[in-house]
Enzyme design. Structure first.
Site, PDB file in Angstrom:
ATOM      1  N   ASN A 132     -57.117  -6.716 -63.290  1.00  0.00           N
ATOM      2  CA  ASN A 132     -57.311  -5.756 -61.913  1.00  0.00           C
ATOM      3  C   ASN A 132     -56.396  -6.260 -60.768  1.00  0.00           C
ATOM      4  O   ASN A 132     -56.283  -7.328 -60.389  1.00  0.00           O
ATOM      5  CB  ASN A 132     -58.833  -6.632 -61.936  1.00  0.00           C
ATOM      6  CG  ASN A 132     -59.449  -5.816 -60.432  1.00  0.00           C
ATOM      7  OD1 ASN A 132     -59.044  -5.689 -59.348  1.00  0.00           O
ATOM      8  ND2 ASN A 132     -60.741  -5.500 -60.693  1.00  0.00           N
ATOM      9  N   ASP A 164     -56.787  -4.955 -57.498  1.00  0.00           N
ATOM     10  CA  ASP A 164     -57.554  -4.696 -56.480  1.00  0.00           C
ATOM     11  C   ASP A 164     -56.799  -5.580 -55.330  1.00  0.00           C
ATOM     12  O   ASP A 164     -56.678  -5.110 -54.285  1.00  0.00           O
ATOM     13  CB  ASP A 164     -58.998  -4.915 -56.256  1.00  0.00           C
ATOM     14  CG  ASP A 164     -59.718  -3.998 -57.390  1.00  0.00           C
ATOM     15  OD1 ASP A 164     -59.219  -3.117 -57.536  1.00  0.00           O
ATOM     16  OD2 ASP A 164     -61.024  -4.157 -57.409  1.00  0.00           O
ATOM     17  N   HIS A 165     -56.380  -6.958 -55.506  1.00  0.00           N
ATOM     18  CA  HIS A 165     -56.368  -7.861 -54.633  1.00  0.00           C
ATOM     19  C   HIS A 165     -54.724  -7.686 -54.255  1.00  0.00           C
ATOM     20  O   HIS A 165     -54.394  -8.400 -52.942  1.00  0.00           O
ATOM     21  CB  HIS A 165     -56.741  -9.117 -54.755  1.00  0.00           C
ATOM     22  CG  HIS A 165     -58.259  -9.213 -54.768  1.00  0.00           C
ATOM     23  ND1 HIS A 165     -59.078  -8.648 -53.927  1.00  0.00           N
ATOM     24  CD2 HIS A 165     -59.070  -9.557 -55.955  1.00  0.00           C
ATOM     25  CE1 HIS A 165     -60.399  -8.648 -54.286  1.00  0.00           C
ATOM     26  NE2 HIS A 165     -60.301  -9.106 -55.445  1.00  0.00           N
ATOM     27  N   ARG A 171     -52.006  -5.643 -43.635  1.00  0.00           N
ATOM     28  CA  ARG A 171     -50.942  -5.188 -42.628  1.00  0.00           C
ATOM     29  C   ARG A 171     -50.829  -3.726 -42.248  1.00  0.00           C
ATOM     30  O   ARG A 171     -49.916  -3.252 -41.528  1.00  0.00           O
ATOM     31  CB  ARG A 171     -49.426  -5.632 -43.076  1.00  0.00           C
ATOM     32  CG  ARG A 171     -49.258  -7.118 -42.908  1.00  0.00           C
ATOM     33  CD  ARG A 171     -49.298  -7.484 -41.149  1.00  0.00           C
ATOM     34  NE  ARG A 171     -49.467  -8.976 -40.805  1.00  0.00           N
ATOM     35  CZ  ARG A 171     -48.307  -9.437 -40.487  1.00  0.00           C
ATOM     36  NH1 ARG A 171     -46.967  -9.113 -40.817  1.00  0.00           N
ATOM     37  NH2 ARG A 171     -48.681 -10.884 -40.201  1.00  0.00           N
ATOM     38  N   HIS A 230     -60.498  -0.749 -58.881  1.00  0.00           N
ATOM     39  CA  HIS A 230     -61.835  -0.412 -58.026  1.00  0.00           C
ATOM     40  C   HIS A 230     -61.649   0.420 -56.853  1.00  0.00           C
ATOM     41  O   HIS A 230     -61.246  -0.095 -56.059  1.00  0.00           O
ATOM     42  CB  HIS A 230     -62.742  -1.739 -57.936  1.00  0.00           C
ATOM     43  CG  HIS A 230     -63.933  -1.322 -57.574  1.00  0.00           C
ATOM     44  ND1 HIS A 230     -64.790  -2.611 -57.073  1.00  0.00           N
ATOM     45  CD2 HIS A 230     -64.858  -0.128 -57.136  1.00  0.00           C
ATOM     46  CE1 HIS A 230     -66.125  -1.968 -56.808  1.00  0.00           C
ATOM     47  NE2 HIS A 230     -66.000  -0.643 -56.700  1.00  0.00           N
ATOM     48  N   ARG A 262     -63.328   1.622 -54.140  1.00  0.00           N
ATOM     49  CA  ARG A 262     -64.891   1.451 -53.366  1.00  0.00           C
ATOM     50  C   ARG A 262     -64.901   2.540 -52.430  1.00  0.00           C
ATOM     51  O   ARG A 262     -64.069   3.257 -51.868  1.00  0.00           O
ATOM     52  CB  ARG A 262     -64.685   0.157 -52.567  1.00  0.00           C
ATOM     53  CG  ARG A 262     -64.721  -1.220 -53.507  1.00  0.00           C
ATOM     54  CD  ARG A 262     -64.577  -2.697 -52.681  1.00  0.00           C
ATOM     55  NE  ARG A 262     -65.699  -2.281 -51.979  1.00  0.00           N
ATOM     56  CZ  ARG A 262     -66.902  -3.102 -52.321  1.00  0.00           C
ATOM     57  NH1 ARG A 262     -66.849  -3.897 -53.200  1.00  0.00           N
ATOM     58  NH2 ARG A 262     -67.772  -2.811 -51.420  1.00  0.00           N
ATOM     59  N   ARG A 283     -61.747  -0.330 -49.130  1.00  0.00           N
ATOM     60  CA  ARG A 283     -61.159  -1.512 -48.489  1.00  0.00           C
ATOM     61  C   ARG A 283     -60.064  -2.116 -49.227  1.00  0.00           C
ATOM     62  O   ARG A 283     -59.248  -2.732 -48.908  1.00  0.00           O
ATOM     63  CB  ARG A 283     -62.423  -2.811 -48.817  1.00  0.00           C
ATOM     64  CG  ARG A 283     -62.344  -3.844 -49.654  1.00  0.00           C
ATOM     65  CD  ARG A 283     -63.479  -4.724 -49.632  1.00  0.00           C
ATOM     66  NE  ARG A 283     -64.563  -4.549 -48.956  1.00  0.00           N
ATOM     67  CZ  ARG A 283     -65.902  -5.034 -49.034  1.00  0.00           C
ATOM     68  NH1 ARG A 283     -65.886  -5.894 -50.345  1.00  0.00           N
ATOM     69  NH2 ARG A 283     -67.068  -4.479 -48.864  1.00  0.00           N
ATOM     70  N   HIS A 284     -59.724  -1.890 -50.621  1.00  0.00           N
ATOM     71  CA  HIS A 284     -58.495  -2.554 -51.088  1.00  0.00           C
ATOM     72  C   HIS A 284     -57.820  -1.008 -51.844  1.00  0.00           C
ATOM     73  O   HIS A 284     -56.686  -0.687 -51.237  1.00  0.00           O
ATOM     74  CB  HIS A 284     -58.617  -3.403 -52.232  1.00  0.00           C
ATOM     75  CG  HIS A 284     -59.813  -3.429 -52.869  1.00  0.00           C
ATOM     76  ND1 HIS A 284     -60.301  -2.577 -53.699  1.00  0.00           N
ATOM     77  CD2 HIS A 284     -60.980  -4.384 -53.011  1.00  0.00           C
ATOM     78  CE1 HIS A 284     -61.379  -2.942 -54.233  1.00  0.00           C
ATOM     79  NE2 HIS A 284     -61.734  -4.046 -53.837  1.00  0.00           N
ATOM     80  N   GLU A 315     -62.927   1.287 -62.015  1.00  0.00           N
ATOM     81  CA  GLU A 315     -64.513   0.991 -61.657  1.00  0.00           C
ATOM     82  C   GLU A 315     -64.577   1.608 -60.481  1.00  0.00           C
ATOM     83  O   GLU A 315     -63.923   1.970 -59.487  1.00  0.00           O
ATOM     84  CB  GLU A 315     -64.075  -0.639 -61.081  1.00  0.00           C
ATOM     85  CG  GLU A 315     -64.029  -1.550 -62.198  1.00  0.00           C
ATOM     86  CD  GLU A 315     -63.830  -2.992 -61.679  1.00  0.00           C
ATOM     87  OE1 GLU A 315     -64.178  -3.309 -60.521  1.00  0.00           O
ATOM     88  OE2 GLU A 315     -63.469  -3.810 -62.701  1.00  0.00           O
ATOM     89  N   THR A 335     -78.789  -6.062 -59.638  1.00  0.00           N
ATOM     90  CA  THR A 335     -79.904  -6.806 -59.878  1.00  0.00           C
ATOM     91  C   THR A 335     -79.587  -8.277 -59.273  1.00  0.00           C
ATOM     92  O   THR A 335     -78.800  -8.472 -58.557  1.00  0.00           O
ATOM     93  CB  THR A 335     -79.834  -7.246 -61.518  1.00  0.00           C
ATOM     94  OG1 THR A 335     -78.349  -7.931 -61.505  1.00  0.00           O
ATOM     95  CG2 THR A 335     -79.861  -6.083 -62.548  1.00  0.00           C
ATOM     96  N   THR A 336     -80.621  -9.065 -59.517  1.00  0.00           N
ATOM     97  CA  THR A 336     -80.507 -10.311 -58.570  1.00  0.00           C
ATOM     98  C   THR A 336     -79.435 -11.007 -58.898  1.00  0.00           C
ATOM     99  O   THR A 336     -78.935 -11.896 -58.042  1.00  0.00           O
ATOM    100  CB  THR A 336     -81.855 -11.421 -58.967  1.00  0.00           C
ATOM    101  OG1 THR A 336     -82.505 -11.263 -60.426  1.00  0.00           O
ATOM    102  CG2 THR A 336     -82.900 -10.738 -57.868  1.00  0.00           C
ATOM    103  N   GLU A 366     -69.696  -4.091 -69.921  1.00  0.00           N
ATOM    104  CA  GLU A 366     -69.002  -5.348 -69.388  1.00  0.00           C
ATOM    105  C   GLU A 366     -69.918  -6.300 -69.025  1.00  0.00           C
ATOM    106  O   GLU A 366     -70.584  -6.145 -68.072  1.00  0.00           O
ATOM    107  CB  GLU A 366     -67.949  -5.005 -68.452  1.00  0.00           C
ATOM    108  CG  GLU A 366     -67.218  -6.075 -67.839  1.00  0.00           C
ATOM    109  CD  GLU A 366     -65.839  -5.778 -67.065  1.00  0.00           C
ATOM    110  OE1 GLU A 366     -65.284  -4.787 -67.587  1.00  0.00           O
ATOM    111  OE2 GLU A 366     -65.493  -6.507 -66.137  1.00  0.00           O
ATOM    112  N   HIS A 374     -65.450 -11.224 -64.253  1.00  0.00           N
ATOM    113  CA  HIS A 374     -65.775 -11.384 -62.959  1.00  0.00           C
ATOM    114  C   HIS A 374     -65.566 -13.071 -62.510  1.00  0.00           C
ATOM    115  O   HIS A 374     -66.456 -13.948 -63.315  1.00  0.00           O
ATOM    116  CB  HIS A 374     -67.286 -10.931 -62.375  1.00  0.00           C
ATOM    117  CG  HIS A 374     -67.279 -10.816 -60.877  1.00  0.00           C
ATOM    118  ND1 HIS A 374     -66.848  -9.955 -60.073  1.00  0.00           N
ATOM    119  CD2 HIS A 374     -67.520 -12.181 -60.041  1.00  0.00           C
ATOM    120  CE1 HIS A 374     -66.984 -10.344 -58.977  1.00  0.00           C
ATOM    121  NE2 HIS A 374     -67.564 -11.352 -58.613  1.00  0.00           N
ATOM    122  N   GLY A 375     -64.697 -13.226 -61.697  1.00  0.00           N
ATOM    123  CA  GLY A 375     -64.562 -14.797 -61.514  1.00  0.00           C
ATOM    124  C   GLY A 375     -64.041 -15.659 -62.636  1.00  0.00           C
ATOM    125  O   GLY A 375     -63.829 -16.981 -62.537  1.00  0.00           O
ATOM    126  N   GLY A 435     -58.892 -10.398 -62.350  1.00  0.00           N
ATOM    127  CA  GLY A 435     -58.172 -10.017 -60.924  1.00  0.00           C
ATOM    128  C   GLY A 435     -57.743 -10.908 -60.160  1.00  0.00           C
ATOM    129  O   GLY A 435     -56.890 -11.571 -60.263  1.00  0.00           O
TER     130      GLY A 435
END
Ligand code: PXP
Length: 255
Positions: free
Chosen positions: A12, A14-15, A23, A48, A50, A54-55, A75, A105-106, A156, A199-200, A221
């Site tokens: 990923n 994105d970052h 910048r 992704h 968004r 944002r990225h 994504e 979801t929660t 996923e 994720h993570g 990512g």
């Protein structure tokens, strides 16, 4: 030899775009990162787009679809705007993710049980256009069974709660979350769904996930891009591959 399918790595990017956007210029270029990552052996690129851009930006998606030779996993939130872009860009796959509070979801996966009336025609339209649809969901019975009912070929599994528990040193919760992912992957496999996870993830958590025989792809990512700051992208990718290989060597078919 045991019959375990290979495990793919999707990067990923994105970052890379997050750093570029800090910048406002063109550097670092996420497409350059994607090309370098493919050279270093990743199996696909995830980005992704968004709603707030944002990225990743629209022109990144367009360039990625033109310039990369490996599968592009787009994504996105399940909105009309994103569907129109996906139908234009025609990526290999789309992964539907929540962006707003009410879509999740929660735990954080997409609330497909609550949104199934909206999602069924949405998934059908993308599928008819030849785009593989994946749903980013929690490893629980209800969303996994709903994904099957909705006709999505891929899910996923959201690994965020597991990775967060590890990061907080909460062994008991981490073990519980890994067991939930294990049970969910087994159920999805029985239902004939292709299972991805993400994720993570870092070296350790990716190695643990690689042991689950149904998981066919990890999408990673933030950690790899962070490691790339210190060791460079190709080395970060090859170290992640090694971690995945260590885990995969211990995967066994379900009895
Ligand atoms: N998979 C999905 C569906 C995601 O939304 C994300 C985060 O954008 C990832 C994987 C990658 O997560 P991370 O950047 O924490 O590795």
């Amino acid at each position: 030899m045991h019959d375990i399918p290979p495990l793919r790595l999707g990067l990923n990017i994105d970052h890379v775009a997050t750093i570029r956007n800090a910048r406002g210029g063109n550097s670092p270029d996420p497409v350059r990162a994607a090309l370098m990552a493919i050279e270093a052996g990743v199996d696909g690129i995830t980005a992704h787009l968004r709603e707030d851009r944002r990225h990743i930006r629209d022109d990144d998606m367009a360039r990625l679809s033109l310039e990369i030779a490996k599968p592009l996993n787009f994504e996105m939130a399940a909105t009309e705007e994103m569907k129109a872009i996906a139908l234009r860009v025609k990526p290999h796959a789309v992964c539907l993710v929540p962006e707003k509070r009410e879509e999740r979801t929660t735990e954080g996966g997409l609330d497909i049980v609550g949104q199934h009336n909206v999602l069924a025609p949405y998934i059908a339209e993308l599928s008819q256009a030849g785009v593989r649809v994946s749903l980013f969901i929690e490893a629980d019975v209800a969303p996994i069974e709903m994904a099957k009912k909705l006709g999505a070929p891929v899910i996923e599994l959201h690994t965020g709660s597991y990775c967060e528990a590890l990061a907080h040193g909460d062994r008991i919760k981490a073990d519980r979350e890994l067991a939930r992912l294990d049970t969910g992957a087994a159920l999805a496999g029985r239902l004939g769904l292709e299972v991805h996870a993400g994720h993570g993830l870092d070296f350790y958590s990716a190695e643990q996930l690689a042991k689950l025989p149904e998981i066919r792809e990890l999408n990673i990512g933030h950690f790899i891009i962070g490691e790339a700051i210190f060791v460079g992208l190709p080395i970060a990718i090859s170290q992640m591959r090694e971690a995945m290989k260590r885990g995969r060597a211990l995967a066994r078919p379900r009895s």
